[in-house]
Structures are given as C-alpha cells and as structure tokens.
Write a protein that holds these residues in place. Structure first.
Motif: not given
Length: 574
Positions: A500-505
C-alpha cells in the motif's frame, strides 16, 4: 524501497512518454488517473506527499447528496451526488454505510425564502430553516431518488416523539425529521484501494507518492524522494488535480505570459472537525447523525464514528493554500454548538482525542456567506503544449463522476474512444463482498480460525481484501496483536508496507489505519509499529528516530495529539 516503486522508477527511466500525467493524488486526481488508465492509456499519477493526505483526508466523512445545496438551487449537483452516493453504497459496502440523519427543528415557517433569495443573487447568510422549508427539501430529496431507491424515505415527528427517542436533545425542539444519507469509515483507505485496483487492472500506468512533477524550461521532469535524479517525462496532456493549490500549479507549469493572464479559479474554505470520546454523547445519538444549525445559521453535524463521535465543522474563508489545523477558537465553536443541542451532557476539551482540518477547494466566489459558495465541480482548460485540464471544486461523494468527466475531455483531445466505465466497477474490498449482515466476519473466522473481534475488524478495514491479508499472515510468528482494539498485528503492518505505497511511519499511523483518528495510538504502540517498519524498510537507527519524531510532531501540530497525551494513554492502556 518496495519492489513496485523500484519497478515504477525503472519503467519511467526507460520510457518517459505518457498519454497523460495527473498531478495531485487526492481523491479527484486518483479518480481521474483510474478512469484514464482503464481506457488503455499510459498514465502517470504524481503526488508530492502521501496519497490522500491533504483535503481528501479531512472530509466530514459523509457520502451525501447535499440536502442544503437545494437551497442554493444546485439541483443538478444534488441529483449527481445522490446517484454517486447510491453507487458507492453498492461498490464499496465495506467502507460506505447508510447513515440515518435527524434534523432538530425549532420553528415552522422560518427559511421559506432562503432559496428565492439565492435565485435573485443573494450571497448573504440564510435564515434558520423551519419545518416547512425542511419538509420541502426532503420531499425533493426523495423525489430525486424515487427510481431504484435503496434507502428509506424521510419521516417527520413531533416534539414528544422526538424527545422520547433522543431525550438528551434540547427541550426547545418542536419537530424533527429523519432522512438517510451515508458515511465513509476510512476515506484515505478507499482512495488507496482505487490505486491498488488500477495497478492490477491497468499495469501500464504508474502512481507515485512523494514525487514532484516540475518544469525546467520547455521540458518536464519528475523529482522522486529518495533519489537525486530528475527523470524526463513527456506528457501529451496534463490533468491538474492539486485542489486548493491549482492556481499555484498552473503558474508553475505554464509560461510566464500564460500564467500572467490567468485569473484565480479556486476560493478555499477551511473546515475543522473534532473526534470526541464521550460515552454519554455517543449513546445520546442513538445511532443517528444529528444535522443541525448553530446560532450563526451554519450547519453542524454529530454522528457516531468508529466508537467515537465526529463533530464538525467550521467553514472559514482562507486567502492562500497551506497546511491547516483546528485552532482553539474553532474547537470552542464546535464544542459550544454541541452543547446547544445536547445541553445536559457534560462535554469538555478533555473529550477530544483527535482533531483535523483541511481546505475545501471550492470554485472562486465573492459570496459573503461561505455556505453560499457552490460545491459543484467543473473542468477549466489552460491552453499550452501540452494543455492542462484543471479539476475545479468537487466533493468526496462525486469523485467517480468527476474523474469520468475529465477522462472524457482528455480522450476527446487525444482522439481515443472510451473502452469502459466505472459506474458498476466494485472498489477494493467491495469486490466479491458477501451479502448479509455479519457474513464476512463469519467467513473469516471459519477459514482462518480467528476470534470474532479480529474478524470484524478485518472485515470493516479491508472488506474482501481481508482474505488476501490473512493469507499473508497465516502461519507467521508475528501475527499476534500489537494492541487490543483494533487488533492490528506486526504481520499486518508488513503487508501494508509491501502492498500500500507506505514510505513513512506517518503513512501507517495516520492513513493506512485508524489508530490515530480513534485515539488508540499511544507512545508504546508507536514504538512497536516503528520497530516493524524499520525492519521492513531497512531504516538505520537515526532514520527510525527521525521517523518517530516526524510523526510525533505532526500529531501535535496538526491533529491536537500531544506527547503528554501519548504518554498518558500508555498508562490507561496498561
């Protein structure tokens, strides 16, 4: 970096030619991207922050026809919105749900001339709406949905019957009316599901968050977070879906001569909301949204939201687009409004577990009363090589229709024919969604041997995609809950990062889950999720510490969740 992102950058390096580039990864931009890509076009969607992290993350969480827009004479918008509302109830049943809405009424005749004043050009503040004006509006509402009706007609009741059902309401009430609209549990997740569907259905297209589309001379390029390069990109047409920043984007992407002649197109208003943990208020709502007028005749709302109460909203003109937050005076305005309709329930600042605010990108208007500004949408074309199609206005409910309209205009320019539509295309976890109340949790419990609480949580968050998630989690040693409610697990966090396109907390805490908005997040849970994310994304200790600080700062600055609150919740949850 997740493999799909690496693959996307590789493909852009190899071929920077696109039929269309969509700038802005809010709900309208995502809708346009999806519809364009489904026509067989090669499309690039670029969002400089996270997907659905701006205005699209700050709606009132209603999917509605807009009863009050009838007063402005926007009958076409209401008809379109009601059609789209009914479609979303069918296409995304895991996230869009019927919402019985009750209007407390304090007079009989007031407000009869509001619409007439609008028709002759009045942009001023309307009078309070009485029973006859509300009855007329609800009859029109029912008339528009008379064919293929899926929600009940409206009902009226007198003061005695109203107070029997809602004894906490102010005793000055004379009537009440109940009609049905809908609410959306996680708008940010629904936007992501549209992207995930598009990746499967139209793999020739690419969507990137944390990337910026830039102009350098006569050429265009793509700057991507985490890299130092600028990738050449050559679009045949540009869709400008940057919301409140549309005019800035026009200026940045056009020549000085064109930018100098451009007139402003957007007139923003700021809307703030509160999430309250108040059990007495939650029970007093009796499952309904209370849709009421404040003393200044502005419409306010209260409804049960994921075990809390959502209260809002303000509607304040803003001069320039920027990141906004709920200010103390807005907080007090909303709380005072709630106390007016439920005067015997104790409501205080300490009940607020979360607040959020965004700028509504409305069509430019000189109306003195913000409620008179149109909520409609239209396409503004800026000529150039390539031309820009600017998506002006629009609201969450009508994203699909707006995306369809801009696609039709882009197809006409490109000389291509429409291949398919989206009106009957299920969204994300709405695909193969089993009919019958509680059926999906039962199926999940039976197949994966999980308890009812976790099954119900998964069904509400992911719909039928929960089977994919649980297939990933099955047999993993890290699939025990990190917290009790919601029962999110480490394996689930890994799945979110990979899919799901997660890059940051911040992506995980604020948009992929409801941990922040429901007031569940605390300091210990942040550390637990950070540990999982750091391992999965390869963060060094300093980067992990920076990610944590970025989240804590954002929670305090923009959502009213202080470090002291996060620590206090640890003690409460111990």
């Amino acid at each position: 970096m997740p493999s799909f992102r690496e693959d996307a950058l590789r493909r852009i390096r190899q071929d920077g030619d696109f039929d269309a580039v969509v700038i802005g990864g809010g709900i309208n931009g995502i809708a346009a991207y999806r519809d364009l890509a489904l026509q067989g076009l090669r499309v690039l969607l670029v969002e400089r922050n996270d997907f659905s992290s701006g205005c699209s993350a700050a709606p009132s969480r209603m999917i509605h026809g807009g009863l009050r827009y009838l007063e402005n004479g926007e009958f076409g918008l209401v008809a379109e919105s009601l059609r789209e509302r009914d479609a979303l109830l069918t296409l995304a049943p895991h996230m869009v749900h019927p919402l019985p809405t009750t209007i407390p009424i304090f007079s009989t005749f007031s407000g009869l001339f509001n619409a007439a004043a609008t028709f002759v050009g009045s942009g001023g503040k309307p009078a309070s709406r009485g029973a006859l004006a509300i009855k007329a509006g609800l009859m029109l509402y029912d008339f528009v949905t008379r064919k293929n009706r899926i929600l009940p007609r409206h009902t009226f009741r007198n003061a005695r019957k109203t107070l029997q059902r809602w004894p906490g309401l102010t005793p000055g009430i004379r009537y009440s009316a109940t009609y049905y609209d809908a609410w959306i549990s996680q708008p940010e997740r629904l936007a992501l599901e549209l992207l995930i569907d598009t990746r499967a259905d139209a793999p020739q297209s690419i969507a990137l968050n944390y990337a910026e589309f830039v102009r350098a001379g006569g050429d265009y390029g793509l700057k991507v977070e985490g890299t130092d390069e600028t990738l050449p990109v050559r679009p045949r047409i540009i869709v400008n879906a940057t919301g409140a920043w549309i005019d800035e984007t026009i200026g940045a992407l056009t020549t000085t001569q064109v930018a100098g002649r451009a007139k402003p197109t957007v007139s923003g208003t700021k809307g703030s909301h509160l999430i309250l943990a108040n059990e007495a208020l939650f029970k007093a709502l009796n499952g309904h949204m209370i849709f009421f007028e404040n003393a200044d005749n502005r419409v306010c709302i209260l409804f049960p939201y994921l075990g809390r109460v959502l209260a809002g909203s303000t509607d304040i003109k803003v001069d320039r687009p920027e990141r906004v937050r709920c200010e103390p005076e807005e907080r007090d305005y909303i709380l005072d409004a709630v106390r007016q309709v439920f005067p015997h329930i104790s409501i205080d600042h300490c009940d607020i577990v979360y607040s959020f605010s965004g700028i509504r990108p409305l069509p430019r208007s000189d109306a003195a009363f913000t409620g008179r500004i149109s909520r409609s949408h239209f396409i503004h074309r800026v000529e150039g090589d390539p031309p820009q199609l600017c998506m002006i206005g629009g609201k969450w409910t009508t994203f699909r229709a707006f995306g369809e309209q801009v696609t039709d205009e882009a197809l006409a320019f490109l000389g291509r024919k429409r291949l398919t539509g989206t009106m009957n295309r299920p969204i994300g976890g709405g695909r193969n969604f089993p009919s019958g109340a509680g059926r999906l949790p039962t199926l999940l419990s039976e197949e994966f041997s999980i308890d009812r609480d976790r099954a119900e949580y998964l069904a509400s968050a992911y719909g039928s995609r929960a089977f994919e998630l649980m297939g990933f989690c099955r047999g993993r040693t890290d699939d025990s809950p990190l917290c009790e409610k919601p029962p999110i697990t480490a394996a689930e966090v890994v799945w979110l990062i990979r899919c799901e396109h997660v890059r940051h907390l911040t992506d995980l805490i604020l948009r992929r889950t409801t941990l922040a908005i429901t007031g569940v997040i605390d300091a210990d849970l942040i550390d637990a999720i950070l540990g999982v994310a750091a391992r999965e994304l390869g963060w060094a200790p300093q980067q992990a510490a920076d990610e944590r600080q970025r989240l804590v700062d954002e929670l305090e600055t923009f959502y009213g969740v202080t470090t002291a609150m996060l620590k206090h919740r640890c003690k409460e949850n111990a």
